[in-house]
Design a protein around this motif. Sequence first.
Motif, short mmCIF file in Angstrom:
data_model
loop_
_atom_site.label_atom_id
_atom_site.label_comp_id
_atom_site.label_asym_id
_atom_site.label_seq_id
_atom_site.Cartn_x
_atom_site.Cartn_y
_atom_site.Cartn_z
N ALA A 50 -7.83 4.30 -1.57
CA ALA A 50 -6.90 3.31 -2.11
C ALA A 50 -6.24 3.86 -3.37
O ALA A 50 -6.79 4.76 -4.02
CB ALA A 50 -7.63 2.00 -2.42
N ILE A 51 -5.09 3.27 -3.70
CA ILE A 51 -4.36 3.68 -4.90
C ILE A 51 -3.79 2.45 -5.58
O ILE A 51 -3.24 1.56 -4.93
CB ILE A 51 -3.24 4.69 -4.55
CG1 ILE A 51 -2.55 5.20 -5.82
CG2 ILE A 51 -2.24 4.11 -3.56
CD1 ILE A 51 -1.68 6.42 -5.58
N ARG A 52 -3.96 2.40 -6.90
CA ARG A 52 -3.42 1.31 -7.70
C ARG A 52 -2.22 1.84 -8.48
O ARG A 52 -2.39 2.51 -9.48
CB ARG A 52 -4.45 0.79 -8.70
CG ARG A 52 -5.64 0.07 -8.11
CD ARG A 52 -6.49 -0.50 -9.24
NE ARG A 52 -7.77 -1.01 -8.81
CZ ARG A 52 -8.01 -2.25 -8.46
NH1 ARG A 52 -7.03 -3.12 -8.44
NH2 ARG A 52 -9.22 -2.64 -8.12
N SER A 53 -1.03 1.53 -8.01
CA SER A 53 0.16 2.11 -8.63
C SER A 53 0.38 1.59 -10.03
O SER A 53 0.93 2.26 -10.88
CB SER A 53 1.39 1.83 -7.78
OG SER A 53 1.63 0.43 -7.72
N THR A 102 -7.18 -8.35 -3.47
CA THR A 102 -7.78 -9.30 -4.40
C THR A 102 -9.29 -9.14 -4.29
O THR A 102 -9.90 -9.56 -3.31
CB THR A 102 -7.39 -10.75 -4.06
OG1 THR A 102 -5.97 -10.89 -4.07
CG2 THR A 102 -8.00 -11.71 -5.07
N GLY A 103 -9.87 -8.49 -5.28
CA GLY A 103 -11.30 -8.28 -5.24
C GLY A 103 -11.66 -6.80 -5.21
O GLY A 103 -10.88 -5.96 -5.66
N SER A 104 -12.82 -6.49 -4.67
CA SER A 104 -13.30 -5.11 -4.69
C SER A 104 -12.53 -4.22 -3.73
O SER A 104 -12.15 -4.65 -2.63
CB SER A 104 -14.80 -5.07 -4.38
OG SER A 104 -15.03 -5.54 -3.07
N SER A 108 -12.62 -4.69 3.26
CA SER A 108 -11.40 -4.89 4.05
C SER A 108 -10.92 -6.34 4.00
O SER A 108 -9.71 -6.60 4.09
CB SER A 108 -11.61 -4.46 5.49
OG SER A 108 -12.61 -5.24 6.10
N SER A 109 -11.81 -7.28 3.85
CA SER A 109 -11.41 -8.69 3.84
C SER A 109 -10.64 -9.07 2.59
O SER A 109 -10.06 -10.16 2.53
CB SER A 109 -12.63 -9.60 4.00
OG SER A 109 -13.50 -9.45 2.89
N ASN A 110 -10.61 -8.18 1.60
CA ASN A 110 -9.90 -8.45 0.34
C ASN A 110 -8.44 -8.04 0.36
O ASN A 110 -7.73 -8.20 -0.62
CB ASN A 110 -10.60 -7.75 -0.82
CG ASN A 110 -11.95 -8.37 -1.13
OD1 ASN A 110 -12.23 -9.51 -0.76
ND2 ASN A 110 -12.80 -7.60 -1.79
N TYR A 111 -7.98 -7.48 1.48
CA TYR A 111 -6.59 -7.05 1.60
C TYR A 111 -5.82 -8.02 2.47
O TYR A 111 -6.31 -8.48 3.50
CB TYR A 111 -6.52 -5.64 2.21
CG TYR A 111 -7.06 -4.56 1.30
CD1 TYR A 111 -8.42 -4.30 1.24
CD2 TYR A 111 -6.21 -3.80 0.50
CE1 TYR A 111 -8.93 -3.32 0.41
CE2 TYR A 111 -6.71 -2.80 -0.32
CZ TYR A 111 -8.06 -2.57 -0.37
OH TYR A 111 -8.56 -1.59 -1.19
N ARG A 112 -4.59 -8.30 2.05
CA ARG A 112 -3.82 -9.33 2.74
C ARG A 112 -2.97 -8.80 3.89
O ARG A 112 -2.85 -9.45 4.92
CB ARG A 112 -2.90 -10.02 1.71
CG ARG A 112 -2.08 -11.16 2.27
CD ARG A 112 -1.28 -11.83 1.18
NE ARG A 112 -0.50 -12.96 1.67
CZ ARG A 112 0.34 -13.66 0.93
NH1 ARG A 112 0.53 -13.35 -0.34
NH2 ARG A 112 1.00 -14.67 1.47
N TYR A 113 -2.34 -7.64 3.71
CA TYR A 113 -1.39 -7.13 4.70
C TYR A 113 -1.93 -5.87 5.38
O TYR A 113 -2.53 -5.01 4.72
CB TYR A 113 -0.05 -6.82 4.04
CG TYR A 113 0.60 -8.01 3.37
CD1 TYR A 113 0.64 -8.11 1.98
CD2 TYR A 113 1.15 -9.03 4.14
CE1 TYR A 113 1.22 -9.20 1.37
CE2 TYR A 113 1.74 -10.13 3.52
CZ TYR A 113 1.77 -10.22 2.14
OH TYR A 113 2.34 -11.30 1.53
#
Length: 124
Positions: A50-53, A102-104, A108-113
């Motif tokens: 993952a990457i946080r821009s 949203t979250g850790s 996978s359940s923390n991603y919306r799209y």
Amino acid sequence: QVQLVESGGGLVQAGGSLRLSCTYFPRTASGYTMGWFRQAPGKERQFVAAIRSWSGGSTYYADSVKGRFTISGDYAKNTVYLQMNSLKPEDTAVYYCTADLTGSVPNSSNYRYWGQGTQVTVSS
């Protein structure tokens, strides 16, 4: 609504490389944390990277891919990449691009799209 379109999967021999691309729409989605997960037949979806821009491009990796895979973003092209080197047969899976966390990070359940996925097959 965010759209994610993956490409770049295919068949490669063990030790080879592939680069996956995830093009996202609209452009404002670059503000989201974006990531890659994979799912092999009969197994649960597994975090890859993952990457946080918005935080200087902080990156995160699963232990199984550290040192072999690199996630990066070209935000001028609305694209996030996953460069995969030294591929192993156990990397065989459908790879999914995801966005809006949203979250850790690894959950996978923390991603919306989610994108539709692209198949990666590594032969021994």
